[in-house]
Design a protein around this motif. Structure first.
Motif, mmCIF file in Angstrom:
data_model
loop_
_atom_site.group_PDB
_atom_site.id
_atom_site.type_symbol
_atom_site.label_atom_id
_atom_site.label_comp_id
_atom_site.label_asym_id
_atom_site.label_seq_id
_atom_site.Cartn_x
_atom_site.Cartn_y
_atom_site.Cartn_z
ATOM 1 N N ALA A 68 0.837 -1.145 0.091
ATOM 2 C CA ALA A 68 0.007 0.085 0.005
ATOM 3 C C ALA A 68 0.861 1.265 -0.011
ATOM 4 O O ALA A 68 0.459 2.160 -0.496
ATOM 5 N N PHE A 69 2.279 1.410 0.574
ATOM 6 C CA PHE A 69 2.847 2.327 0.821
ATOM 7 C C PHE A 69 3.282 2.499 -0.680
ATOM 8 O O PHE A 69 3.606 3.472 -1.014
ATOM 9 N N ALA A 70 3.853 1.518 -1.049
ATOM 10 C CA ALA A 70 4.522 1.682 -2.738
ATOM 11 C C ALA A 70 3.478 2.062 -3.405
ATOM 12 O O ALA A 70 3.995 2.722 -4.505
ATOM 13 N N MET A 71 2.229 1.678 -3.581
ATOM 14 C CA MET A 71 1.378 2.330 -4.414
ATOM 15 C C MET A 71 1.203 3.616 -4.234
ATOM 16 O O MET A 71 1.184 4.151 -5.325
ATOM 17 N N ALA A 72 0.918 4.019 -2.978
ATOM 18 C CA ALA A 72 0.886 5.491 -2.920
ATOM 19 C C ALA A 72 2.181 6.179 -3.241
ATOM 20 O O ALA A 72 1.893 7.267 -4.176
ATOM 21 N N LEU A 73 3.510 5.794 -3.125
ATOM 22 C CA LEU A 73 4.631 6.310 -3.869
ATOM 23 C C LEU A 73 4.400 6.496 -5.275
ATOM 24 O O LEU A 73 4.705 7.384 -5.862
ATOM 25 N N ALA A 74 4.382 5.186 -5.757
ATOM 26 C CA ALA A 74 4.121 5.177 -7.337
ATOM 27 C C ALA A 74 3.090 6.218 -7.814
ATOM 28 O O ALA A 74 3.626 6.852 -8.901
ATOM 29 N N LEU A 75 1.981 6.529 -7.512
ATOM 30 C CA LEU A 75 0.925 7.330 -7.799
ATOM 31 C C LEU A 75 1.528 8.621 -7.600
ATOM 32 O O LEU A 75 1.063 9.618 -8.450
ATOM 33 N N HIS A 76 2.196 8.912 -6.484
ATOM 34 C CA HIS A 76 2.615 10.304 -6.267
ATOM 35 C C HIS A 76 3.608 10.517 -7.163
ATOM 36 O O HIS A 76 3.612 11.762 -7.967
ATOM 37 N N VAL A 77 4.526 9.729 -7.590
ATOM 38 C CA VAL A 77 5.545 9.953 -8.549
ATOM 39 C C VAL A 77 4.946 10.360 -10.029
ATOM 40 O O VAL A 77 5.419 11.164 -10.539
ATOM 41 N N ARG A 78 3.823 9.646 -10.348
ATOM 42 C CA ARG A 78 3.152 9.933 -11.464
ATOM 43 C C ARG A 78 2.350 11.106 -11.486
ATOM 44 O O ARG A 78 1.753 11.315 -12.666
ATOM 45 N N GLY A 79 2.380 11.827 -10.454
ATOM 46 C CA GLY A 79 1.683 12.993 -10.423
ATOM 47 C C GLY A 79 0.228 12.933 -10.103
ATOM 48 O O GLY A 79 -0.534 13.986 -10.363
ATOM 49 N N LEU A 80 -0.257 11.986 -9.495
ATOM 50 C CA LEU A 80 -1.602 11.781 -9.022
ATOM 51 C C LEU A 80 -1.920 12.620 -8.128
ATOM 52 O O LEU A 80 -3.181 13.465 -8.066
ATOM 53 N N PHE A 81 -1.181 12.798 -7.121
ATOM 54 C CA PHE A 81 -1.540 13.676 -6.008
ATOM 55 C C PHE A 81 -0.155 14.327 -5.438
ATOM 56 O O PHE A 81 0.871 13.662 -5.658
ATOM 57 N N THR A 82 -0.262 15.422 -4.590
ATOM 58 C CA THR A 82 0.998 16.075 -4.096
ATOM 59 C C THR A 82 0.670 15.394 -2.612
ATOM 60 O O THR A 82 0.033 14.707 -2.098
ATOM 61 N N TRP A 83 2.180 15.491 -1.949
ATOM 62 C CA TRP A 83 2.098 14.932 -0.565
ATOM 63 C C TRP A 83 1.248 15.697 0.329
ATOM 64 O O TRP A 83 0.547 15.204 1.399
ATOM 65 N N THR A 84 1.242 17.006 0.159
ATOM 66 C CA THR A 84 0.355 17.779 1.097
ATOM 67 C C THR A 84 -0.985 17.302 0.804
ATOM 68 O O THR A 84 -1.860 17.268 1.802
ATOM 69 N N GLU A 85 -1.563 17.062 -0.454
ATOM 70 C CA GLU A 85 -2.850 16.504 -0.798
ATOM 71 C C GLU A 85 -3.062 15.111 -0.033
ATOM 72 O O GLU A 85 -4.272 14.638 0.595
ATOM 73 N N TRP A 86 -2.175 14.313 -0.174
ATOM 74 C CA TRP A 86 -2.074 12.848 0.599
ATOM 75 C C TRP A 86 -2.257 13.070 2.116
ATOM 76 O O TRP A 86 -3.195 12.419 2.647
ATOM 77 N N ALA A 87 -1.399 14.097 2.499
ATOM 78 C CA ALA A 87 -1.434 14.143 4.117
ATOM 79 C C ALA A 87 -2.686 14.496 4.558
ATOM 80 O O ALA A 87 -3.229 14.182 5.437
ATOM 81 N N ASP A 88 -3.266 15.413 3.871
ATOM 82 C CA ASP A 88 -4.751 15.910 4.240
ATOM 83 C C ASP A 88 -5.731 14.956 3.980
ATOM 84 O O ASP A 88 -6.495 14.876 5.101
ATOM 85 N N ALA A 89 -5.819 14.222 2.887
ATOM 86 C CA ALA A 89 -6.597 13.272 2.899
ATOM 87 C C ALA A 89 -6.355 12.040 3.857
ATOM 88 O O ALA A 89 -7.373 11.542 4.325
ATOM 89 N N LEU A 90 -5.195 11.774 4.243
ATOM 90 C CA LEU A 90 -4.991 10.736 5.373
ATOM 91 C C LEU A 90 -5.404 11.250 6.754
ATOM 92 O O LEU A 90 -6.133 10.444 7.285
ATOM 93 N N ALA A 91 -5.213 12.420 6.704
ATOM 94 C CA ALA A 91 -5.700 13.016 8.210
ATOM 95 C C ALA A 91 -7.372 13.003 8.346
ATOM 96 O O ALA A 91 -7.637 12.683 9.283
ATOM 97 N N GLN A 92 -7.705 13.299 7.450
ATOM 98 C CA GLN A 92 -9.243 13.117 7.174
ATOM 99 C C GLN A 92 -9.843 11.904 7.467
ATOM 100 O O GLN A 92 -10.714 11.584 8.240
ATOM 101 N N GLN A 93 -9.110 10.726 7.036
ATOM 102 C CA GLN A 93 -9.402 9.367 7.030
ATOM 103 C C GLN A 93 -9.397 8.875 8.305
ATOM 104 O O GLN A 93 -9.932 8.319 8.910
ATOM 105 N N ILE A 94 -8.262 9.307 9.053
ATOM 106 C CA ILE A 94 -7.921 9.069 10.355
ATOM 107 C C ILE A 94 -8.897 9.618 11.378
ATOM 108 O O ILE A 94 -9.626 9.007 12.360
ATOM 109 N N LYS A 95 -9.494 10.847 11.054
ATOM 110 C CA LYS A 95 -10.374 11.640 11.930
ATOM 111 C C LYS A 95 -11.640 10.988 11.886
ATOM 112 O O LYS A 95 -12.556 10.745 12.924
#
Length: 129
Positions: free
Chosen positions: A35-62
């Motif tokens: 799962a970690f590697a898939m997120a990295l691969a999609l980030h490297v390909r420009g699907l999302f920024t790390w800020t966007e990822w961190a915000d979405a992950l924080a929302q999911q955790i909340k």
């Protein structure tokens, strides 16, 4: 250092909560690393920024905490995977129904596979419905 290694370093520095030791991310199960590697691969390909990822992950955790997750760290990568699925669906990379179809097929394949054996996905794992 490869682009994937740089992305992993950026992820572990930018996304709070990633379980790690001195050598980098720590995973309890192989699926967490995938799962970690898939997120990295999609980030490297420009699907999302790390800020966007961190915000979405924080929302999911909340959301999970509001639904009773004790937040002991044992469910961290379940939130990671749920965030990944939501972003992939939101970005129209794959519809949620297709993600669920494959998740269910993998569950079926895991259920029929003896412990310790590699899980192999077959056409029969996709239940028509």
């Amino acid at each position: 250092m490869t682009i994937d290694q740089r992305a992993a370093m950026q992820a572990t520095a930018s996304v709070p909560g990633i379980p790690r030791d001195d050598e980098g991310p720590v995973f309890r199960e192989p699926w967490e690393a995938r799962a970690f590697a898939m997120a990295l691969a999609l980030h490297v390909r420009g699907l999302f920024t790390w800020t966007e990822w961190a915000d979405a992950l924080a929302q999911q955790i909340k959301l999970a905490q509001a639904q009773g997750d004790a937040d002991t760290g044992e469910t961290y990568y379940r939130h990671w995977l749920a965030t990944l699925e939501k972003l992939v669906a939101a970005k129209n990379i794959a519809p949620a129904s297709e993600l669920h179809r494959y998740r269910d097929a993998w569950d079926h394949a895991a259920d029929r596979t003896p412990h310790g054996q590699p899980i192999e996905l077959t056409q029969g794992d996709f239940k028509s419905g």
